[in-house]
Design a protein around this motif. Structure first.
Motif, mmCIF file in Angstrom:
data_model
loop_
_atom_site.group_PDB
_atom_site.id
_atom_site.type_symbol
_atom_site.label_atom_id
_atom_site.label_comp_id
_atom_site.label_asym_id
_atom_site.label_seq_id
_atom_site.Cartn_x
_atom_site.Cartn_y
_atom_site.Cartn_z
ATOM 1 N N LEU A 275 1.116 -0.858 -0.021
ATOM 2 C CA LEU A 275 0.017 -0.258 -0.176
ATOM 3 C C LEU A 275 0.898 1.156 -0.009
ATOM 4 C CD1 LEU A 275 -2.923 -1.172 2.712
ATOM 5 C CD2 LEU A 275 -3.131 -0.515 -0.053
ATOM 6 N N PHE A 276 1.987 1.541 0.919
ATOM 7 C CA PHE A 276 2.925 2.545 0.727
ATOM 8 C C PHE A 276 3.416 2.638 -0.758
ATOM 9 C CE2 PHE A 276 6.849 4.004 1.270
ATOM 10 C CZ PHE A 276 7.132 5.711 2.246
ATOM 11 N N ALA A 277 3.876 1.688 -1.098
ATOM 12 C CA ALA A 277 4.335 1.736 -2.813
ATOM 13 C C ALA A 277 3.381 2.240 -3.585
ATOM 14 C CB ALA A 277 5.329 -0.100 -3.302
ATOM 15 N N GLY A 278 2.268 1.755 -3.040
ATOM 16 C CA GLY A 278 1.272 1.857 -4.005
ATOM 17 C C GLY A 278 0.800 3.763 -4.231
ATOM 18 N N THR A 279 1.197 4.516 -2.607
ATOM 19 C CA THR A 279 1.177 5.779 -2.583
ATOM 20 C C THR A 279 2.074 6.793 -3.644
ATOM 21 O OG1 THR A 279 2.336 6.298 -0.486
ATOM 22 C CG2 THR A 279 0.205 5.818 -0.827
ATOM 23 N N GLN A 280 3.358 5.609 -4.347
ATOM 24 C CA GLN A 280 4.497 6.083 -3.862
ATOM 25 C C GLN A 280 4.570 6.052 -5.843
ATOM 26 O OE1 GLN A 280 6.905 7.869 -2.607
ATOM 27 N NE2 GLN A 280 5.050 7.853 -1.012
#
Length: 420
Positions: free
Chosen positions: A67-72
């Motif tokens: 999910l965090f990588a998705g925000t990037q």
């Protein structure tokens, strides 16, 4: 959920069948993926609390990282996240069928002495290479008799069982190596792997004799009981040579169940198969949970690396003998403190793949890490089995195999440098 529990074994079996159909591209990989996750949900209640915690942490960290990588702006396809270990799960189900061919011998006396050490070591290695974990319990239950299993008996069983990871195509380690070292050629690791396994058997047998002065009670192995493991291993090697384009995993998924059904000793195949599907297959929940969770975890790690390539940049390194040796040492050490080999492989793979390593050498690294850490740790699967079922202290497992782990690590580094 009650319906899921009732048909758990069929969900597990369906994972294998529909995976094979998806390989032919006649159905979508979504179907076996859904079946695998349904089976995982149905078997969750059978997991030990420690296994639930480990799996929950792996999945939680993996999902958070994704999910965090998705925000990037980095998104991993769902097939990669949910189904990356599907081939290996199908292989695990297929290999489970080999349990139908095993037989217990309760009548023969237990052998003693140096011959008993070698026979037990070779027997658990060859049988375990094909039939897998159930062999350990068959041997250990018979050897302990009315007394406790001794620490020397324990390391003869666990070291030599785990050593099959170096060469056996039926071992879960091989499936993991093929997945996390894309392009690995299993045939090229067979000879160095067999050499490592033979060294492990000889080293452990000499170690056991030195510690017991020959006062060792072994397992009454029979020559005929080795027929099926040798037949299966030979068949896979020959089929892989004849049809190199068909992956080892697919060959095992096809051969293991069909050969097991033909070679099983029973008055009613139908009755035995229904009993196997309904009672035995639902017992492999920990493997399903661990490998599905490891798939999410490894993709989460990969996504973070893709999001911040500057922090994980190993361009100044080359995947040579030194990095091989240091990485293997690190994976063995984290294995000794309880990190399952599949987790350390899931972490190492996305960090090493950008270096464009030789896939076969990378695969041999993963096989070596699995063989050494599983055989010498008191906190991964084999060690926990010995601790919980046979009351061998974790400290004894680690201290008894510390020199073994160091010796095999050094030898692995040398073998890799010479052969790969």
């Amino acid at each position: 959920m009650s319906i899921l529990k009732k048909y758990t074994g069929w969900f597990v079996l369906g994972t294998l069948i529909f995976y094979l159909l998806s390989v032919t591209q006649s159905i979508s990989v979504l179907i076996p993926t859904l079946l695998a996750w349904c089976a995982n949900s149905a078997m969750w209640h059978t997991l030990a609390p420690s296994a639930k915690r480990q799996v929950s942490w792996l999945m939680g960290i993996g999902i958070a990282a994704l999910l965090f990588a998705g925000t990037q702006g980095v998104w991993i396809p769902w097939q990669q996240v949910l189904a990356v270990n599907l081939p290996m799960l199908a292989m695990f189900v297929a290999v489970s069928f080999l349990d139908l061919t095993s037989s217990k011998d309760e009548s023969r006396p237990l052998p003693k002495g140096l011959g008993a050490i070698f026979n037990t070591a070779i027997g658990v290695h060859l049988l375990g290479a094909v039939i897998n974990l159930s062999v350990i319990m068959v041997f250990a239950d018979r050897m302990k008799g009315a007394i406790k299993l001794t620490p020397v008996q324990q390391f003869i069983l666990t070291r030599n069982f785990a050593a099959a990871a170096w060469w056996s195509p039926f071992f879960v380690a091989t499936g993991i190596a093929l997945i996390y070292a894309p392009g690995m050629q299993w045939g090229k690791t067979f000879i160095p792997g067999a050499m490592m396994a033979l060294t492990a058997i000889v080293f452990s047998s000499i170690d056991a004799y030195r510690r017991t002065k020959g006062d060792f009670i072994g397992y009454p192995i029979r020559r005929e009981s080795l027929f099926i493991p040798l037949f299966m291993a030979t068949a896979i090697i020959v089929l892989h040579f004849l049809w190199p384009d068909i992956s080892i995993l697919v060959l095992i998924c096809l051969l293991a169940p069909s050969a097991s059904i033909l070679l099983m000793r029973t008055t009613s195949r139908r009755e035995s198969l229904f009993l196997f599907v309904n009672q035995k297959l639902p017992l492999i929940g920990s493997q399903f949970a661990l490998f599905l969770a490891a798939g999410i975890f490894s993709n989460g790690i990969s996504a973070i690396i893709l999001s911040y390539p500057q922090f994980f940049n190993l361009d100044s390194f080359t995947f040579g003998p030194i990095l091989f040796s240091l990485t293997l040492a690190s994976m063995i050490i984290v294995g000794l403190v309880g990190v399952h080999p599949v987790v350390s492989i899931a972490i190492a793979s996305p960090m090493l793949l950008p270096l464009n390593p030789d896939p076969t050498e990378l695969g041999f690294l993963f096989l070596s890490a699995w063989a050494i850490s599983a055989g010498s740790s008191g906190l991964t699967g084999l060690g926990l089995l010995m601790t919980s079922r046979y009351h061998i202290p974790t400290k004894d497992i680690v201290t008894n195999s510390a020199f073994y782990a160091i010796f095999m690590w050094l030898l692995c580094s040398l073998v890799s440098g010479i052969f790969l």
